[in-house]
Design a protein around this motif. Structure first.
Motif, PDB file in Angstrom:
ATOM      1  N   LEU A  48       0.832  -1.207   0.000  1.00  0.00           N
ATOM      2  CA  LEU A  48       0.000   0.000   0.000  1.00  0.00           C
ATOM      3  C   LEU A  48       0.868   1.260   0.000  1.00  0.00           C
ATOM      4  O   LEU A  48       0.574   2.219  -0.727  1.00  0.00           O
ATOM      5  CB  LEU A  48      -0.919  -0.002   1.219  1.00  0.00           C
ATOM      6  N   PHE A  63       2.343   4.200   6.231  1.00  0.00           N
ATOM      7  CA  PHE A  63       0.981   3.947   6.696  1.00  0.00           C
ATOM      8  C   PHE A  63       0.907   4.187   8.200  1.00  0.00           C
ATOM      9  O   PHE A  63       1.775   3.735   8.956  1.00  0.00           O
ATOM     10  CB  PHE A  63       0.593   2.498   6.380  1.00  0.00           C
ATOM     11  N   SER A 200      -6.467  10.070   3.674  1.00  0.00           N
ATOM     12  CA  SER A 200      -7.249   9.165   4.514  1.00  0.00           C
ATOM     13  C   SER A 200      -7.893   8.075   3.672  1.00  0.00           C
ATOM     14  O   SER A 200      -8.181   8.270   2.496  1.00  0.00           O
ATOM     15  CB  SER A 200      -8.338   9.962   5.247  1.00  0.00           C
ATOM     16  N   PHE A 201      -8.147   6.936   4.318  1.00  0.00           N
ATOM     17  CA  PHE A 201      -8.764   5.810   3.618  1.00  0.00           C
ATOM     18  C   PHE A 201     -10.169   5.474   4.112  1.00  0.00           C
ATOM     19  O   PHE A 201     -10.875   4.712   3.460  1.00  0.00           O
ATOM     20  CB  PHE A 201      -7.886   4.562   3.748  1.00  0.00           C
ATOM     21  N   TYR A 202     -10.589   6.002   5.251  1.00  0.00           N
ATOM     22  CA  TYR A 202     -11.903   5.615   5.762  1.00  0.00           C
ATOM     23  C   TYR A 202     -12.988   6.616   5.409  1.00  0.00           C
ATOM     24  O   TYR A 202     -14.169   6.302   5.523  1.00  0.00           O
ATOM     25  CB  TYR A 202     -11.860   5.388   7.275  1.00  0.00           C
ATOM     26  N   ILE A 205     -13.068   6.992   0.742  1.00  0.00           N
ATOM     27  CA  ILE A 205     -12.732   5.664   0.210  1.00  0.00           C
ATOM     28  C   ILE A 205     -13.629   4.599   0.827  1.00  0.00           C
ATOM     29  O   ILE A 205     -14.004   3.630   0.180  1.00  0.00           O
ATOM     30  CB  ILE A 205     -11.249   5.341   0.462  1.00  0.00           C
ATOM     31  N   ALA A 207     -12.860   2.603   3.493  1.00  0.00           N
ATOM     32  CA  ALA A 207     -12.119   1.452   3.998  1.00  0.00           C
ATOM     33  C   ALA A 207     -12.065   1.488   5.525  1.00  0.00           C
ATOM     34  O   ALA A 207     -12.627   2.384   6.173  1.00  0.00           O
ATOM     35  CB  ALA A 207     -10.706   1.444   3.423  1.00  0.00           C
ATOM     36  N   CYS A 211      -4.419   5.736   7.312  1.00  0.00           N
ATOM     37  CA  CYS A 211      -4.031   6.820   6.421  1.00  0.00           C
ATOM     38  C   CYS A 211      -2.596   6.619   5.971  1.00  0.00           C
ATOM     39  O   CYS A 211      -1.895   5.740   6.472  1.00  0.00           O
ATOM     40  CB  CYS A 211      -4.167   8.172   7.123  1.00  0.00           C
ATOM     41  N   CYS A 212      -2.170   7.443   5.035  1.00  0.00           N
ATOM     42  CA  CYS A 212      -0.773   7.458   4.625  1.00  0.00           C
ATOM     43  C   CYS A 212      -0.253   8.881   4.644  1.00  0.00           C
ATOM     44  O   CYS A 212      -0.989   9.842   4.410  1.00  0.00           O
ATOM     45  CB  CYS A 212      -0.586   6.875   3.224  1.00  0.00           C
ATOM     46  N   SER A 243      -7.707  -3.488   3.360  1.00  0.00           N
ATOM     47  CA  SER A 243      -8.990  -2.843   3.094  1.00  0.00           C
ATOM     48  C   SER A 243      -8.794  -1.609   2.218  1.00  0.00           C
ATOM     49  O   SER A 243      -9.519  -1.398   1.235  1.00  0.00           O
ATOM     50  CB  SER A 243      -9.651  -2.467   4.419  1.00  0.00           C
ATOM     51  N   ALA A 244      -7.803  -0.782   2.554  1.00  0.00           N
ATOM     52  CA  ALA A 244      -7.540   0.432   1.784  1.00  0.00           C
ATOM     53  C   ALA A 244      -7.086   0.112   0.368  1.00  0.00           C
ATOM     54  O   ALA A 244      -7.561   0.709  -0.612  1.00  0.00           O
ATOM     55  CB  ALA A 244      -6.482   1.273   2.494  1.00  0.00           C
ATOM     56  N   LEU A 248      -9.204   1.614  -2.824  1.00  0.00           N
ATOM     57  CA  LEU A 248      -8.670   2.933  -3.178  1.00  0.00           C
ATOM     58  C   LEU A 248      -8.852   3.289  -4.643  1.00  0.00           C
ATOM     59  O   LEU A 248      -9.453   4.321  -4.985  1.00  0.00           O
ATOM     60  CB  LEU A 248      -7.189   2.998  -2.795  1.00  0.00           C
TER      61      LEU A 248
END
Length: 353
Positions: A48, A63, A200-202, A205, A207, A211-212, A243-244, A248
């Motif tokens: 990721l 991450f 962010s991924f949640y 997105i 997920a 985050c990254c 999940s991300a 994504l």
């Protein structure tokens, strides 16, 4: 709150964001063949990180479990290299309003609010800042202003202003994916204006939380060390990373369609005098809605509507200072796309009745 949770559990659909994502759905998004990491090293976490770095056009990414951790650590890294600990940001900056002053209490950073709270930062606002700053933080889009974006030329001018003064430029890009649709530019084109970028991924997105932080090899290496010091390097981070990674690219590709849908909803609401869209038209796949209804009546309408239809709507809304007007936020996501703009307008009109 128990009553609200029970009502939500009983609903079968929603037009809000990515909808009623239940725990089984989130767990189903974890690839059962994903390679596990060990304390953040290797496996799908590393995969990721490489993918996000490539997507944002940065040399490296790391991450982390939360944006609060990621952004505070990143700004500390920038400040530690400079002679000041002052960070310039908008009055509605998330770090200042929603993180318990962690930037100050954990990282000894000083927030410098810039500009008027009810509009975007301008170059003229920045020109009034005389003290040296370690970094300029910009949020794209500005969530508390309904997802508003500065023009591209303004954005270039503001990031150049900071660099000309020896400051770093950091992007609160929790919704960078939405901003990219608004600018009609790739995430990498927007990220290129910044030294470091948090995504962010949640949120958009949909997920699991995570985050990254992307940037130079050195910036990312230092943030990675701070992740460990702050307790964020968990033994196994692979479920959230998987999940991300699985969601994504599809969500990013869908953002232009989400923006078109947001604008179609705004157009449908032009015939509903009780609802005002901010900004109008939407600049990203989100908007604020000013509803001409007292808060207590709205809550009663929302409760009745959810119970009678099984469609989940906001259980409560924010005050505006005008007792006859409340504010809600509509993020346009996968669930919103399933509902026709005219149907959403009709529902909103009913919630104001």
């Amino acid at each position: 709150m128990d009553d609200i949770a029970a009502r939500r559990a009983a609903c079968t659909d929603s037009f809000l964001g990515n909808g009623l994502i239940r725990p089984p759905e989130l767990l189903a998004g974890i690839d059962p063949t994903a390679a596990a990491d060990v304390y953040g090293e290797g496996g799908v976490v590393a995969e990721l990180e490489r993918h996000v770095a490539e997507l944002l056009g940065k040399p490296a990414a790391v991450f982390l479990p939360s944006g609060t951790m990621a952004q505070g650590a990143t700004l500390r890294v920038h400040a530690d290299r400079r002679t000041t600990r002052t960070i310039a940001w908008h009055t509605y900056c998330h770090l200042d309003r929603h993180e318990g002053q962690a930037h100050s209490r954990l990282h000894q950073l000083i927030g410098r609010p810039v500009g008027d709270p009810e509009r975007l930062i301008t170059l003229d606002d920045l020109s009034e800042v005389s003290e040296p700053i370690a970094a300029l933080l910009l949020e794209l889009p500005q969530r508390d202003l309904g997802g508003a974006l500065p023009s591209w030329d303004d954005l270039v001018a503001q990031t150049s202003w900071a660099r000309d003064r020896g400051a770093a430029v950091h992007l609160d890009g929790a919704r960078l994916w939405e901003a990219s649709a608004g600018y009609e530019r790739s995430p990498a084109e927007t990220a290129a204006l910044f030294d470091t970028v948090y995504v962010s991924f949640y949120k958009g997105i949909g997920a699991l939380p995570g985050c990254c932080l992307a940037g130079s090899e050195q910036d990312v290496a230092e943030v990675r060390e701070w992740r460990g010091r702050l307790g964020g390097t968990l033994f196994g981070m692979w479920p959230a990373a998987s999940s991300a990674l699985g969601l994504l690219d599809g969500a990013v590709a869908e953002m232009p369609a989400r923006l078109r849908h947001a604008r179609a909803i705004a157009s449908a609401l032009a015939d509903v005098p009780e609802v005002r869209v901010v900004p109008d038209p939407p600049q990203t796949p989100m908007m604020h809605l000013l509803l001409s209804v007292p808060a207590d009546r709205y809550r009663a309408n929302a409760k009745r509507f959810s119970e009678e239809t099984g469609l989940w709507v906001w259980p409560s809304v924010a005050d505006t200072g005008d007792p006859a007007v409340v504010r809600s936020e509509l993020a346009v996501g996968r669930a919103t796309l399933r509902h026709k703009p005219e149907a959403i307008a009709e529902i909103l009109a009913g919630l104001c009745a």
